[in-house]
Design an enzyme around this catalytic site. Sequence first.
Site, PDB file in Angstrom:
ATOM      1  N   ALA A  17      66.094   7.610 -29.580  1.00 14.69           N
ATOM      2  CA  ALA A  17      66.893   7.239 -28.411  1.00 14.69           C
ATOM      3  C   ALA A  17      65.917   6.778 -27.332  1.00 14.69           C
ATOM      4  O   ALA A  17      65.881   7.305 -26.230  1.00 14.69           O
ATOM      5  CB  ALA A  17      67.736   8.408 -27.927  1.00 14.69           C
ATOM      6  N   ILE A  18      65.096   5.792 -27.711  1.00 16.36           N
ATOM      7  CA  ILE A  18      64.069   5.284 -26.787  1.00 16.36           C
ATOM      8  C   ILE A  18      64.716   4.674 -25.549  1.00 16.36           C
ATOM      9  O   ILE A  18      64.188   4.749 -24.448  1.00 16.36           O
ATOM     10  CB  ILE A  18      63.173   4.247 -27.488  1.00 16.36           C
ATOM     11  CG1 ILE A  18      62.525   4.855 -28.743  1.00 16.36           C
ATOM     12  CG2 ILE A  18      62.112   3.714 -26.536  1.00 16.36           C
ATOM     13  CD1 ILE A  18      61.659   6.059 -28.477  1.00 16.36           C
ATOM     14  N   GLY A  19      65.877   4.069 -25.731  1.00  9.96           N
ATOM     15  CA  GLY A  19      66.576   3.484 -24.587  1.00  9.96           C
ATOM     16  C   GLY A  19      66.082   2.100 -24.214  1.00  9.96           C
ATOM     17  O   GLY A  19      66.172   1.700 -23.048  1.00  9.96           O
TER      18      GLY A  19
ATOM     19  N   ASN B 205      69.319  -9.062 -29.984  1.00 12.37           N
ATOM     20  CA  ASN B 205      69.865  -7.724 -30.207  1.00 12.37           C
ATOM     21  C   ASN B 205      71.238  -7.634 -29.545  1.00 12.37           C
ATOM     22  O   ASN B 205      71.337  -7.532 -28.327  1.00 12.37           O
ATOM     23  CB  ASN B 205      68.914  -6.676 -29.621  1.00 12.37           C
ATOM     24  CG  ASN B 205      69.438  -5.260 -29.797  1.00 12.37           C
ATOM     25  OD1 ASN B 205      70.490  -5.034 -30.393  1.00 12.37           O
ATOM     26  ND2 ASN B 205      68.721  -4.291 -29.261  1.00 12.37           N
TER      27      ASN B 205
ATOM     28  N   CYS C 105      73.549  -4.108 -27.683  1.00 15.30           N
ATOM     29  CA  CYS C 105      73.516  -3.661 -26.291  1.00 15.30           C
ATOM     30  C   CYS C 105      74.927  -3.637 -25.696  1.00 15.30           C
ATOM     31  O   CYS C 105      75.787  -4.435 -26.069  1.00 15.30           O
ATOM     32  CB  CYS C 105      72.653  -4.596 -25.456  1.00 15.30           C
ATOM     33  SG  CYS C 105      70.964  -4.703 -26.033  1.00 15.30           S
TER      34      CYS C 105
ATOM     35  N   LYS D  94      70.726 -10.243 -34.599  1.00 15.89           N
ATOM     36  CA  LYS D  94      70.562  -8.948 -35.261  1.00 15.89           C
ATOM     37  C   LYS D  94      71.858  -8.159 -35.174  1.00 15.89           C
ATOM     38  O   LYS D  94      72.327  -7.830 -34.084  1.00 15.89           O
ATOM     39  CB  LYS D  94      69.414  -8.160 -34.618  1.00 15.89           C
ATOM     40  CG  LYS D  94      69.066  -6.882 -35.369  1.00 15.89           C
ATOM     41  CD  LYS D  94      67.787  -6.265 -34.826  1.00 15.89           C
ATOM     42  CE  LYS D  94      67.358  -5.055 -35.657  1.00 15.89           C
ATOM     43  NZ  LYS D  94      66.076  -4.486 -35.185  1.00 15.89           N
TER      44      LYS D  94
ATOM     45  N   THR E   2      70.131   0.171 -36.304  1.00 11.04           N
ATOM     46  CA  THR E   2      70.285   1.587 -36.639  1.00 11.04           C
ATOM     47  C   THR E   2      71.738   2.052 -36.653  1.00 11.04           C
ATOM     48  O   THR E   2      72.586   1.518 -35.940  1.00 11.04           O
ATOM     49  CB  THR E   2      69.502   2.463 -35.647  1.00 11.04           C
ATOM     50  OG1 THR E   2      69.941   2.156 -34.311  1.00 11.04           O
ATOM     51  CG2 THR E   2      68.004   2.224 -35.768  1.00 11.04           C
TER      52      THR E   2
ATOM     53  N   GLY F 109      65.185   4.550 -41.335  1.00 13.07           N
ATOM     54  CA  GLY F 109      64.387   5.106 -42.417  1.00 13.07           C
ATOM     55  C   GLY F 109      65.100   5.073 -43.756  1.00 13.07           C
ATOM     56  O   GLY F 109      66.197   4.525 -43.891  1.00 13.07           O
TER      57      GLY F 109
ATOM     58  N   GLY G 268      60.324  -1.456 -40.805  1.00 12.58           N
ATOM     59  CA  GLY G 268      60.507  -0.750 -39.546  1.00 12.58           C
ATOM     60  C   GLY G 268      59.898   0.636 -39.527  1.00 12.58           C
ATOM     61  O   GLY G 268      58.706   0.810 -39.274  1.00 12.58           O
TER      62      GLY G 268
END
Length: 313
Positions: free
Chosen positions: A78-80, A135, A138, A173, A201, A225, A273
Amino acid sequence: MDTLTTAVPPEMKISLGPLHLANPVMTASGTFGYGAEFSNLVDLQRLGALVVKGISLEPRPGNPPPRVVETACGMLNAIGLENVGLDRFIHQKMPFLRTCGSRIIVNILGDSIDEYAILAEKLTLVTGVDGLEVNISCPNVKKGGVAFGTVPEMAAAVTRAVKNATDLPVIIKLSPNVTDIAAMAKAVDESGADAVSLINTLIGMAIDIHSQKPKLANIIGGLSGPAIKPVALRMVWQVARTVSIPVVGIGGIGTAEDAIEFLLAGASAVQIGTANFYNPAAAEQILTGIEAYLSRQGASSIHDIIGSLRTTI
């Protein structure tokens, strides 16, 4: 006298619309920094393309920690969307990227269609930028926070705005957090996208049973992953059968065998990734493994296996 013969290496060049790559192995946005962070660990010029960390108009600090949690066969983040912003990216990051010897694709993100268009327009003028990855996971702040990538009409609108603002190749994406990803892909294909990449993700969460609190400060995050590979592979196969544009496969690719599965399912290229975090040499090793596989198969070109999945018994 016998004449020694040398096997001709397989042709690895692929095209994503007007974007031509030396090979189909790329890095995934958000997992490879701005390239320089891996320059002493990976021969960057060996890779088909570097997809840099997502860039917004203004710098973003991201979410508070903890922001990363290890899960079974994967990780939650959850890097944001933390990033340096457009101006710093152009002046501080692009000078190195111009020297790395690989194609450079800039991932862009915005809170409105106008922001996407402005980013595309400005990056078009930057020497060394070879393409854009958009992306659309968002939230659209003007529409109550609904993600652009969950409504076909919104995804199409972003695609048209970016294409109208740039002559660079545009890759959209796609988010997997939708009911019908093929419909999303078709919408951006019909709106002018040069390629699609998938998947982003999956939304997930983790709980600390001792504190009885979420393990992420943001509560929810993006799952990536090996755990998501079967989902990603299925979605790539569905989308490749639906659209007329190239597909880039993403999701749990950690070995050459993983990458080859995506190519067989119809992907023209793959992005590496989460594997970069536990094996910085993963992308190079995967490329070498694909080349070896093609040689064993007697294939003269990477195109001999793209989309060649046999679905009949």
